[in-house]
Design a protein around this motif. Sequence first.
Motif, PDB file in Angstrom:
ATOM      1  N   ILE A  55     -59.508   2.368   3.128  1.00  0.00           N
ATOM      2  CA  ILE A  55     -59.146   3.670   3.673  1.00  0.00           C
ATOM      3  C   ILE A  55     -57.867   3.536   4.493  1.00  0.00           C
ATOM      4  O   ILE A  55     -57.585   2.477   5.059  1.00  0.00           O
ATOM      5  N   GLU A  56     -57.115   4.620   4.579  1.00  0.00           N
ATOM      6  CA  GLU A  56     -55.930   4.683   5.428  1.00  0.00           C
ATOM      7  C   GLU A  56     -56.222   5.644   6.576  1.00  0.00           C
ATOM      8  O   GLU A  56     -56.653   6.762   6.356  1.00  0.00           O
ATOM      9  N   HIS A  57     -56.002   5.187   7.808  1.00  0.00           N
ATOM     10  CA  HIS A  57     -56.244   5.999   9.005  1.00  0.00           C
ATOM     11  C   HIS A  57     -54.920   6.239   9.712  1.00  0.00           C
ATOM     12  O   HIS A  57     -54.096   5.332   9.794  1.00  0.00           O
ATOM     13  N   GLN A  58     -54.733   7.441  10.259  1.00  0.00           N
ATOM     14  CA  GLN A  58     -53.589   7.721  11.125  1.00  0.00           C
ATOM     15  C   GLN A  58     -54.118   7.972  12.522  1.00  0.00           C
ATOM     16  O   GLN A  58     -55.122   8.662  12.693  1.00  0.00           O
ATOM     17  N   CYS A  59     -53.441   7.419  13.505  1.00  0.00           N
ATOM     18  CA  CYS A  59     -53.957   7.519  14.862  1.00  0.00           C
ATOM     19  C   CYS A  59     -52.828   7.425  15.874  1.00  0.00           C
ATOM     20  O   CYS A  59     -51.838   6.736  15.644  1.00  0.00           O
ATOM     21  N   ALA A  60     -52.995   8.131  16.987  1.00  0.00           N
ATOM     22  CA  ALA A  60     -52.080   7.989  18.120  1.00  0.00           C
ATOM     23  C   ALA A  60     -52.602   6.858  18.996  1.00  0.00           C
ATOM     24  O   ALA A  60     -53.737   6.400  18.837  1.00  0.00           O
TER      25      ALA A  60
END
Length: 102
Positions: A55-60
Amino acid sequence: MIDKATALESVLRKLKKLPVGHCIDLRTYKRNRSLLILHVREQEYIIYEDGYETIEHQCALKGMKKLLKTLFKREFPRSNKIRMYELGEYNEDKHRREMKKL
Protein backbone atom coordinates in the motif's frame (compact mmCIF):
# COMPACT_ATOMS: atom_id res chain seq x y z
CA MET A 1 20.07 -1.76 13.30
CA ILE A 2 17.84 -0.19 15.90
CA ASP A 3 15.67 -1.69 18.62
CA LYS A 4 11.97 -1.81 17.85
CA ALA A 5 11.24 -0.22 21.23
CA THR A 6 13.14 2.96 20.29
CA ALA A 7 12.58 2.80 16.53
CA LEU A 8 9.62 5.16 16.42
CA GLU A 9 11.50 8.02 18.10
CA SER A 10 14.63 7.38 16.02
CA VAL A 11 12.68 7.44 12.75
CA LEU A 12 10.78 10.61 13.66
CA ARG A 13 14.03 12.34 14.62
CA LYS A 14 15.60 11.27 11.32
CA LEU A 15 12.56 12.44 9.30
CA LYS A 16 12.76 15.95 10.75
CA LYS A 17 16.34 16.27 9.44
CA LEU A 18 15.70 14.51 6.09
CA PRO A 19 16.04 16.83 3.05
CA VAL A 20 13.20 17.07 0.53
CA GLY A 21 13.53 14.39 -2.15
CA HIS A 22 15.46 11.93 0.04
CA CYS A 23 14.17 8.67 1.52
CA ILE A 24 14.62 6.19 4.37
CA ASP A 25 14.15 2.44 4.10
CA LEU A 26 13.04 0.42 7.16
CA ARG A 27 13.34 -3.37 6.93
CA THR A 28 13.00 -6.45 9.08
CA TYR A 29 16.10 -8.38 10.11
CA LYS A 30 15.50 -10.85 7.25
CA ARG A 31 14.87 -7.94 4.84
CA ASN A 32 11.67 -9.47 3.49
CA ARG A 33 9.28 -6.66 4.55
CA SER A 34 9.89 -2.94 4.27
CA LEU A 35 8.63 0.59 4.70
CA LEU A 36 10.10 3.19 2.33
CA ILE A 37 9.53 6.75 3.58
CA LEU A 38 9.95 9.50 0.96
CA HIS A 39 10.06 13.21 1.87
CA VAL A 40 7.98 14.78 -0.92
CA ARG A 41 7.42 18.37 0.21
CA GLU A 42 7.93 20.36 3.37
CA GLN A 43 6.14 18.44 6.19
CA GLU A 44 4.67 15.91 3.68
CA TYR A 45 5.74 12.29 3.22
CA ILE A 46 4.79 9.20 1.20
CA ILE A 47 5.22 5.76 2.77
CA TYR A 48 5.45 2.71 0.50
CA GLU A 49 4.49 -0.37 2.49
CA ASP A 50 5.77 -3.66 1.03
CA GLY A 51 5.27 -6.79 3.10
CA TYR A 52 2.06 -8.33 4.33
CA GLU A 53 0.28 -5.61 2.33
CA THR A 54 1.47 -3.46 -0.56
CA ILE A 55 0.00 0.00 0.00
CA GLU A 56 1.03 3.62 -0.51
CA HIS A 57 0.26 6.06 2.33
CA GLN A 58 0.45 9.87 2.29
CA CYS A 59 0.96 11.61 5.59
CA ALA A 60 1.98 14.91 7.14
CA LEU A 61 4.56 15.01 9.90
CA LYS A 62 1.77 15.59 12.46
CA GLY A 63 0.08 12.23 11.84
CA MET A 64 3.29 10.31 11.19
CA LYS A 65 3.68 8.94 14.74
CA LYS A 66 0.25 7.30 14.76
CA LEU A 67 0.63 5.90 11.22
CA LEU A 68 4.11 4.50 11.89
CA LYS A 69 2.94 2.85 15.10
CA THR A 70 0.18 1.07 13.14
CA LEU A 71 2.55 0.08 10.33
CA PHE A 72 5.18 -1.24 12.77
CA LYS A 73 2.57 -3.50 14.36
CA ARG A 74 1.43 -4.80 10.97
CA GLU A 75 4.78 -5.18 9.17
CA PHE A 76 7.18 -5.91 12.06
CA PRO A 77 5.01 -7.88 14.53
CA ARG A 78 7.68 -10.23 15.89
CA SER A 79 10.80 -8.22 15.10
CA ASN A 80 13.08 -7.04 17.87
CA LYS A 81 15.51 -5.21 15.58
CA ILE A 82 14.76 -3.04 12.55
CA ARG A 83 17.23 -2.12 9.84
CA MET A 84 17.23 1.58 8.90
CA TYR A 85 18.94 2.70 5.69
CA GLU A 86 19.21 6.33 4.60
CA LEU A 87 19.11 5.99 0.81
CA GLY A 88 19.71 9.59 -0.21
CA GLU A 89 18.08 11.01 -3.35
CA TYR A 90 15.00 9.02 -4.40
CA ASN A 91 14.61 7.34 -7.79
CA GLU A 92 12.36 4.51 -9.00
CA ASP A 93 15.08 1.86 -8.55
CA LYS A 94 14.94 2.35 -4.79
CA HIS A 95 11.23 1.59 -4.65
CA ARG A 96 11.86 -2.10 -5.44
CA ARG A 97 15.06 -3.16 -3.71
CA GLU A 98 16.39 -6.67 -4.01
CA MET A 99 15.78 -9.04 -1.13
CA LYS A 100 18.70 -10.72 0.59
CA LYS A 101 20.11 -13.62 -1.40
CA LEU A 102 20.67 -16.75 0.68
